[in-house]
Design a protein around this motif. Sequence first.
Motif, PDB file in Angstrom:
ATOM      1  N   PRO A 105      53.469  58.396  -1.890  1.00 55.49           N
ATOM      2  CA  PRO A 105      54.604  59.243  -1.501  1.00 55.49           C
ATOM      3  C   PRO A 105      54.450  60.683  -1.956  1.00 55.49           C
ATOM      4  CG  PRO A 105      55.202  57.826  -3.348  1.00 55.49           C
ATOM      5  CD  PRO A 105      53.842  57.380  -2.893  1.00 55.49           C
ATOM      6  N   ILE A 106      54.969  61.598  -1.149  1.00 52.11           N
ATOM      7  CA  ILE A 106      54.989  63.024  -1.479  1.00 52.11           C
ATOM      8  C   ILE A 106      56.369  63.564  -1.149  1.00 52.11           C
ATOM      9  CG2 ILE A 106      52.519  63.389  -1.094  1.00 52.11           C
ATOM     10  CD1 ILE A 106      53.202  64.518   1.648  1.00 52.11           C
ATOM     11  N   ASP A 107      56.687  64.731  -1.691  1.00 53.35           N
ATOM     12  CA  ASP A 107      58.010  65.284  -1.425  1.00 53.35           C
ATOM     13  C   ASP A 107      58.032  66.049  -0.110  1.00 53.35           C
ATOM     14  OD1 ASP A 107      57.449  68.181  -1.835  1.00 53.35           O
ATOM     15  OD2 ASP A 107      57.013  67.534  -3.879  1.00 53.35           O
ATOM     16  N   ALA A 108      59.245  66.384   0.338  1.00 55.35           N
ATOM     17  CA  ALA A 108      59.417  67.001   1.646  1.00 55.35           C
ATOM     18  C   ALA A 108      58.753  68.364   1.743  1.00 55.35           C
ATOM     19  CB  ALA A 108      60.912  67.120   1.964  1.00 55.35           C
ATOM     20  N   ASP A 109      58.808  69.165   0.673  1.00 55.75           N
ATOM     21  CA  ASP A 109      58.227  70.513   0.712  1.00 55.75           C
ATOM     22  C   ASP A 109      56.720  70.452   0.954  1.00 55.75           C
ATOM     23  OD1 ASP A 109      60.686  71.666   0.291  1.00 55.75           O
ATOM     24  OD2 ASP A 109      60.460  71.712  -1.894  1.00 55.75           O
ATOM     25  N   LEU A 110      56.028  69.545   0.252  1.00 55.51           N
ATOM     26  CA  LEU A 110      54.581  69.413   0.441  1.00 55.51           C
ATOM     27  C   LEU A 110      54.265  68.901   1.833  1.00 55.51           C
ATOM     28  CD1 LEU A 110      51.680  69.496  -0.529  1.00 55.51           C
ATOM     29  CD2 LEU A 110      52.026  67.257  -1.613  1.00 55.51           C
ATOM     30  N   ALA A 111      55.055  67.954   2.333  1.00 55.82           N
ATOM     31  CA  ALA A 111      54.830  67.416   3.672  1.00 55.82           C
ATOM     32  C   ALA A 111      54.952  68.513   4.727  1.00 55.82           C
ATOM     33  CB  ALA A 111      55.817  66.293   3.957  1.00 55.82           C
ATOM     34  N   ARG A 112      55.969  69.367   4.597  1.00 59.69           N
ATOM     35  CA  ARG A 112      56.136  70.463   5.567  1.00 59.69           C
ATOM     36  C   ARG A 112      54.989  71.461   5.467  1.00 59.69           C
ATOM     37  NH1 ARG A 112      61.868  69.581   4.777  1.00 59.69           N
ATOM     38  NH2 ARG A 112      61.801  70.740   2.830  1.00 59.69           N
ATOM     39  N   HIS A 113      54.488  71.701   4.238  1.00 60.17           N
ATOM     40  CA  HIS A 113      53.363  72.620   4.062  1.00 60.17           C
ATOM     41  C   HIS A 113      52.120  72.075   4.763  1.00 60.17           C
ATOM     42  CE1 HIS A 113      50.583  75.437   2.193  1.00 60.17           C
ATOM     43  NE2 HIS A 113      49.846  74.401   1.799  1.00 60.17           N
ATOM     44  N   LEU A 114      51.864  70.773   4.610  1.00 61.53           N
ATOM     45  CA  LEU A 114      50.695  70.172   5.252  1.00 61.53           C
ATOM     46  C   LEU A 114      50.837  70.158   6.770  1.00 61.53           C
ATOM     47  CD1 LEU A 114      50.095  67.131   2.857  1.00 61.53           C
ATOM     48  CD2 LEU A 114      48.774  69.247   2.964  1.00 61.53           C
ATOM     49  N   ALA A 115      52.079  70.110   7.259  1.00 60.99           N
ATOM     50  CA  ALA A 115      52.309  70.026   8.701  1.00 60.99           C
ATOM     51  C   ALA A 115      52.141  71.362   9.417  1.00 60.99           C
ATOM     52  CB  ALA A 115      53.717  69.475   8.959  1.00 60.99           C
ATOM     53  N   GLN A 116      52.092  72.461   8.668  1.00 60.81           N
ATOM     54  CA  GLN A 116      52.056  73.786   9.292  1.00 60.81           C
ATOM     55  C   GLN A 116      50.852  73.974  10.203  1.00 60.81           C
ATOM     56  OE1 GLN A 116      52.316  76.714   6.208  1.00 60.81           O
ATOM     57  NE2 GLN A 116      54.426  76.190   5.640  1.00 60.81           N
ATOM     58  N   ASP A 117      49.677  73.535   9.758  1.00 64.35           N
ATOM     59  CA  ASP A 117      48.459  73.732  10.545  1.00 64.35           C
ATOM     60  C   ASP A 117      47.903  72.406  11.051  1.00 64.35           C
ATOM     61  OD1 ASP A 117      48.387  76.556  10.104  1.00 64.35           O
ATOM     62  OD2 ASP A 117      47.667  76.160   8.079  1.00 64.35           O
ATOM     63  N   ALA A 118      48.763  71.405  11.181  1.00 59.53           N
ATOM     64  CA  ALA A 118      48.297  70.069  11.532  1.00 59.53           C
ATOM     65  C   ALA A 118      48.129  69.896  13.031  1.00 59.53           C
ATOM     66  CB  ALA A 118      49.268  69.017  11.001  1.00 59.53           C
ATOM     67  N   ARG A 119      47.268  68.951  13.393  1.00 60.53           N
ATOM     68  CA  ARG A 119      47.216  68.455  14.761  1.00 60.53           C
ATOM     69  C   ARG A 119      48.153  67.259  14.813  1.00 60.53           C
ATOM     70  NH1 ARG A 119      41.116  67.426  16.139  1.00 60.53           N
ATOM     71  NH2 ARG A 119      41.223  66.517  14.068  1.00 60.53           N
ATOM     72  N   TRP A 120      49.049  67.233  15.800  1.00 62.04           N
ATOM     73  CA  TRP A 120      50.141  66.276  15.791  1.00 62.04           C
ATOM     74  C   TRP A 120      49.796  65.015  16.557  1.00 62.04           C
ATOM     75  CZ3 TRP A 120      54.882  67.118  13.372  1.00 62.04           C
ATOM     76  CH2 TRP A 120      54.987  68.357  12.754  1.00 62.04           C
ATOM     77  N   GLN A 121      50.244  63.893  16.030  1.00 60.33           N
ATOM     78  CA  GLN A 121      50.152  62.615  16.723  1.00 60.33           C
ATOM     79  C   GLN A 121      51.534  61.979  16.716  1.00 60.33           C
ATOM     80  OE1 GLN A 121      47.576  59.691  14.908  1.00 60.33           O
ATOM     81  NE2 GLN A 121      48.752  58.030  15.818  1.00 60.33           N
ATOM     82  N   ARG A 122      52.026  61.641  17.888  1.00 59.54           N
ATOM     83  CA  ARG A 122      53.357  61.042  17.976  1.00 59.54           C
ATOM     84  C   ARG A 122      53.282  59.563  17.613  1.00 59.54           C
ATOM     85  NH1 ARG A 122      55.606  60.059  23.791  1.00 59.54           N
ATOM     86  NH2 ARG A 122      54.138  58.353  23.558  1.00 59.54           N
ATOM     87  N   VAL A 123      54.145  59.139  16.716  1.00 61.82           N
ATOM     88  CA  VAL A 123      54.266  57.733  16.356  1.00 61.82           C
ATOM     89  C   VAL A 123      55.744  57.368  16.425  1.00 61.82           C
ATOM     90  CG1 VAL A 123      53.931  55.993  14.572  1.00 61.82           C
ATOM     91  CG2 VAL A 123      52.236  57.804  14.854  1.00 61.82           C
ATOM     92  N   ILE A 124      56.090  56.431  17.292  1.00 55.02           N
ATOM     93  CA  ILE A 124      57.469  56.002  17.449  1.00 55.02           C
ATOM     94  C   ILE A 124      57.665  54.686  16.708  1.00 55.02           C
ATOM     95  CG2 ILE A 124      59.258  55.293  19.094  1.00 55.02           C
ATOM     96  CD1 ILE A 124      57.945  57.082  21.153  1.00 55.02           C
ATOM     97  N   THR A 125      58.680  54.639  15.842  1.00 52.89           N
ATOM     98  CA  THR A 125      58.947  53.433  15.075  1.00 52.89           C
ATOM     99  C   THR A 125      60.353  52.926  15.354  1.00 52.89           C
ATOM    100  OG1 THR A 125      59.735  54.697  13.164  1.00 52.89           O
ATOM    101  CG2 THR A 125      57.394  54.147  13.228  1.00 52.89           C
ATOM    102  N   ASP A 126      60.540  51.636  15.138  1.00 50.42           N
ATOM    103  CA  ASP A 126      61.869  51.043  15.252  1.00 50.42           C
ATOM    104  C   ASP A 126      62.726  51.558  14.100  1.00 50.42           C
ATOM    105  OD1 ASP A 126      64.003  48.983  14.603  1.00 50.42           O
ATOM    106  OD2 ASP A 126      63.205  48.148  16.468  1.00 50.42           O
TER     107      ASP A 126
END
Length: 242
Positions: A105-126
């Motif tokens: 697990p990581i916190d929200a701030d780090l997750a958003r930082h990693l997402a800035q330059d990410a290539r996105w993959q859509r994953v749909i969950t129930d």
Amino acid sequence: DGQYLITDPGQSTEAAAVMEKIRGLAATINFTVPVIPEVTIKVTIPAHVLAGSDLAGTETGTRHTGDVNGAEAADDAEDADGAMEAEAVADPHRRAVAAIEGLGPIDADLARHLAQDARWQRVITDPYTGAVLDVGTKIYRPPAQMRRRIIARDQTCRFPGCTRPAERCDVDHIDPHRPDGTGGTTGDCNLIALCRRHHRLKHQTNWRVKLHDDASCEWTSPAGRKYLTYPADTDPPPPHHD
């Protein structure tokens, strides 16, 4: 050899500049530069957190407190927020709303930082069970849990009249998958069990199939005749009489 770790984002720019100089030098002395392997880090983060829902009430968000009790309500809300913030600091896992695969697990701030330059993959969950229902159009092989779910749903090959057990069938894309991501999605709504013979028949002839919300399959033959098949443990609806 790729066995290095960059922890400071600024080092990425420096490393890229060094590699560019090495490539320029290599071109003048006919030296082959080994290709740095591409590293993929899978970060799972809820969409509402990515949008900053956890920042509500901070300088970058907005809190709606209403005006029921005036200043007294605002003071109570501030006290409650302070207590929640203190609890979150005391327990770091309260902020661990995202996760890095293989790390934890990581916190929200780090997750958003990693997402800035990410290539996105859509994953749909129930939303209730967390089961992965769709992994997008670029992934061909369904996850093991998804494959087991399709096999359990279909029970047998879904071609009209075929009773081959689904465990011995292929899990086939109804709308064919394409490596460039322009084809059908890899998800429950686009996968059915087909034996190898009928898998080839579907792709090599003019047989067509649609999967409905009730898990029934509507097949259309090359001659235009339609057939409905249902999962083995599902009773078809009674026929309509005019």
